[in-house]
Write an enzyme that holds these catalytic residues in place. Sequence first.
Site, PDB file in Angstrom:
ATOM      1  CE  LYS B 120       2.524 -29.783  27.743  1.00 62.72           C
ATOM      2  NZ  LYS B 120       2.132 -30.696  26.740  1.00 62.72           N
ATOM      3  CD  GLU B 204       8.968 -36.003  25.561  1.00 67.86           C
ATOM      4  OE1 GLU B 204       8.776 -35.068  26.330  1.00 67.86           O
ATOM      5  OE2 GLU B 204       8.142 -36.352  24.693  1.00 67.86           O
ATOM      6  NE  ARG B 297      -9.344 -28.347  30.796  1.00 64.85           N
ATOM      7  CZ  ARG B 297      -9.528 -29.449  30.079  1.00 64.85           C
ATOM      8  NH1 ARG B 297     -10.567 -30.231  30.326  1.00 64.85           N
ATOM      9  NH2 ARG B 297      -8.684 -29.808  29.134  1.00 64.85           N
TER      10      ARG B 297
END
Lengths: 168, 507
Positions: B120, B204, B297
Amino acid sequence: MNYEVKLGDRVASIDVRADGEGWLVSVDGGPVRRVTGRRQGATGWWLDAGDGLRRAVDVALRGEQAFVLDGVDPLRGEVVDPREHALELAGGGGAGRVTTQMPGAVVRVQVSAGDSVHAGQVLVVVEAMKMENEFKAPFAGVVASVEVAAGQAVESGAVLVVLDPADA
Amino acid sequence: MTNRPLTRVLVANRGEIAVRVIRGCHEEGLQAVAVYSEADADALHVRMADDAVCVGPAASASSYLVVDRILQAALDTGCDAVHPGYGFLSENAGFARRVAEAGLVWIGPPPAAIDAMGSKTEARRTLRAAHVPVVPGTVDPLHDMDEARRIAADIGFPVMLKAAAGGGGKGMRRVDDPADLEAALTAARSEARKSFADDAVYVEKLVEHARHVEIQVLADAHGTVVHLFERDCSIQRRNQKVFEETPSPVLAPEVREAMGQVACRAAAAVGYVGAGTCEFLLASNHTDFYFLEMNTRLQVEHPITEMVTGIDLVRAQLRVAAGEPLWFAQGDLTQTGHAVECRVYAEDPYAGFRPSPGPLDGYREPQGPFVRVDGGVYEGGEVPIHYDPMVAKLVVWGTDREEALSRAARALRDYKVVGIPTSIPFFLALFDDPDFRAGRYHTGFLTPAWLAAHLATPEPGDDLPLIAAAIARFERDRALAGAAPATTDASAWKRAFRWAQHHRRPA
């Protein structure tokens, strides 16, 4: 033949007799109604019980457990032959069977035969997927027998522990 | 990159996605080899494959996740490529490298791209440099209270304090009022230290009432990156997607365009090849959006994109892996109509969505125009207890949202799963909610209170279900006692079968 049928909260005593291609059915000792219909596929039934009571439903039976799909509603319960239970009660002395509601694997067995348990005490832990489910004593009593072992796979409805009530 | 035609693909997965990939292989003229655990020996994906290899016992850690066994299966069966599906080893860069080292084609992005998006903090740095908007805040741990105050004031309250080493909600604190910041920071640090032996905490912006909107991207090995528009995945239960739709009911064309461009930029920044998805938080003004992460994916919900674009994403993956260029450009792509997906799970909606795996005594999938079921089960089979309890994905297309939803409701009512409860009734309750129907929802829409209010355990509406159960039991008892059941004429079927055997046409 008489059956005790339980679906959801509804309990009924239902008499069923063969009648040619159909059945004669009485619910809770009410009037005998003629039911016609047929089996359709693995679990399907088309039934007409008269008075406009007719439609397609699905029924799956596993032992005494019943699963009826009526439209999109899954109705769950059991269909019991009381004669079988009468035999059991005579032999079992009012023992309480603690059963699973879902297939899984036994993680832990926390009691042994002969143990005294209080109501709500965890007896067996069964895991399905990543969830652990605790199976507790429904009443205070003595463990008559333990029917499973840790690591064992169990089917839905399997008996885990048999309890004898403390105050019989 | 040179063209490298494929002939035989190992599908390193199970369930519906293995079935989906096998279908794509067969349509591309490729053979498909399945792997399975002992618990999956009778699974649909095994029956559909051209060959199948058992890779171990039921537990995925001893079967589907064992890199050596999967690789050996591919080599033993003469495969030249490996498709990982989703979950299991699909985002495991080490596995992707091992596949390549074994001389096989990895049907997925380059391992370096998986790594770049997997961390991340690294992804945040790379993407900031590529001007991809991320949730305002810091990646680096806060040094002290002064810094916390300054940054929080800068990005604006409410803010979220998060443990740098964290996960699972531990070390997380929501702060609405500047006066509470100091106490919250102390508490978050202490919780982080206890949970992760590391008291590093970062801050955040809290994006309230956000929607989860993601962009499908496709990139080839020749430098072309396109996006295939968005999927709105805001209907979630405990942070798990349960329903997805495209287009999003709230995305303005210019926001869609901006989000698509950002997603392509993010993919290009890490040298992405193949199919991938950039996930964004869309703020409640439906204009500001922030990059969350990239899933390197195929996604569970990929079919709704296929329905509105006409692009088969699995076949695209296979062609890209073989070195072929994409056969369309961004300008060729359109979003036509509306598609929705309901994830039908073996979960009991009337018992807190408790997993309800087990045998499928009766099973009938819905059919009809613009209805697609991606499943991995069949009547008489089972949903095993060892894996994700998905039964199938119901995917429905309509010319607009209302048509898609009414068609999906019809298909859900036609969907018969007998023997185990499923989440089908939940979707019908969801479709009846006026706010949902109007497209007014966010990721916090499905609260425990909503579920409790909308899902009451069904009771028999009349005597017919009870009569049916009694008759079914009566007929079973009669059959066990040796009498012929009243409603089946077995001898007629035997005659018909013999006739068919004698008159079978040459193959």
